[in-house]
Design a protein around this motif. Structure first.
Motif, PDB file in Angstrom:
ATOM      1  N   UNK A 130       0.837  -1.208   0.000  1.00  0.00           N
ATOM      2  CA  UNK A 130       0.000   0.000   0.000  1.00  0.00           C
ATOM      3  C   UNK A 130       0.866   1.250   0.000  1.00  0.00           C
ATOM      4  N   UNK A 131       1.842   1.281   0.868  1.00  0.00           N
ATOM      5  CA  UNK A 131       2.721   2.438   0.969  1.00  0.00           C
ATOM      6  C   UNK A 131       3.542   2.626  -0.306  1.00  0.00           C
ATOM      7  N   UNK A 132       4.045   1.532  -0.862  1.00  0.00           N
ATOM      8  CA  UNK A 132       4.820   1.613  -2.104  1.00  0.00           C
ATOM      9  C   UNK A 132       3.950   2.111  -3.257  1.00  0.00           C
ATOM     10  N   UNK A 133       2.723   1.610  -3.338  1.00  0.00           N
ATOM     11  CA  UNK A 133       1.812   2.078  -4.390  1.00  0.00           C
ATOM     12  C   UNK A 133       1.527   3.564  -4.233  1.00  0.00           C
ATOM     13  N   UNK A 134       1.299   3.982  -3.004  1.00  0.00           N
ATOM     14  CA  UNK A 134       1.030   5.398  -2.758  1.00  0.00           C
ATOM     15  C   UNK A 134       2.201   6.259  -3.238  1.00  0.00           C
ATOM     16  N   UNK A 135       3.402   5.850  -2.884  1.00  0.00           N
ATOM     17  CA  UNK A 135       4.580   6.616  -3.294  1.00  0.00           C
ATOM     18  C   UNK A 135       4.736   6.642  -4.814  1.00  0.00           C
ATOM     19  N   UNK A 136       4.683   5.480  -5.420  1.00  0.00           N
ATOM     20  CA  UNK A 136       4.908   5.393  -6.874  1.00  0.00           C
ATOM     21  C   UNK A 136       3.823   6.134  -7.644  1.00  0.00           C
TER      22      UNK A 136
END
Length: 165
Positions: A119-125
């Motif tokens: 979730x956090x990686x998707x948000x960042x990307x």
């Protein structure tokens, strides 16, 4: 041919608690091997991002999301590797059923942490790639999809078919 006894007609497996623990441990280990490969690739990728020239140009919010993502990735790795080290440290002490129970719980913690990491990686990307207000909605939709696939469907199947007698 003799008649079938209760052991022969009862549904399910006919295994001792030790055999069941051995089987469940082998299943758990295979599951952890599969998920751990993906986690290691994701975590390895995350570790390299800070060394790219683009990282210095990120907004502070994006850098904070990155740090949170890396920490979540490390925690996920710790939980999943912990399942194996848990077994290694208690092996030989005749605690296989207990080991399987606790290692299974630790792997479930790892899966929840993986959800948070992804979730956090998707948000960042997606914040960097899309730079618009749709990002939280896209991420929320994907989190909903993961929750459906990873938790809701298995829970529904468990409820639907295990209550049958």
């Amino acid at each position: 041919m003799g008649g079938l006894g209760p052991r022969d007609t009862a549904p399910g497996r006919h295994e001792s608690p030790e055999e069941r623990a051995d089987r469940r441990w082998a299943e758990l280990l295979q599951e952890v091997r599969v998920i751990q490969t993906g986690v290691q690739i994701l975590f390895g990728f995350l570790l390299t991002v800070v060394f790219t020239p683009r990282f210095a140009t990120l907004q502070q919010t994006d850098k904070t999301i990155y740090v949170v993502t890396v920490l979540l990735g490390a925690a996920t790795t710790g939980a999943l590797v912990g399942t194996v080290t848990f077994h290694r440290l208690v092996a030989g002490h005749r605690l296989k059923p207990e080991t399987v129970l606790w290692a299974s719980r630790l792997s479930l913690v790892g899966i929840v942490l993986l959800l948070a990491t992804v979730t956090s990686a998707l948000l960042l990307i997606l914040r960097i790639a899309m730079d618009n207000s749709a990002v939280p909605w896209v991420v929320a939709g994907l989190v909903g999809w993961f929750m459906l696939c990873w938790f809701a469907l298995p829970a529904w199947i468990l409820h639907r078919y295990s209550s049958r007698d």
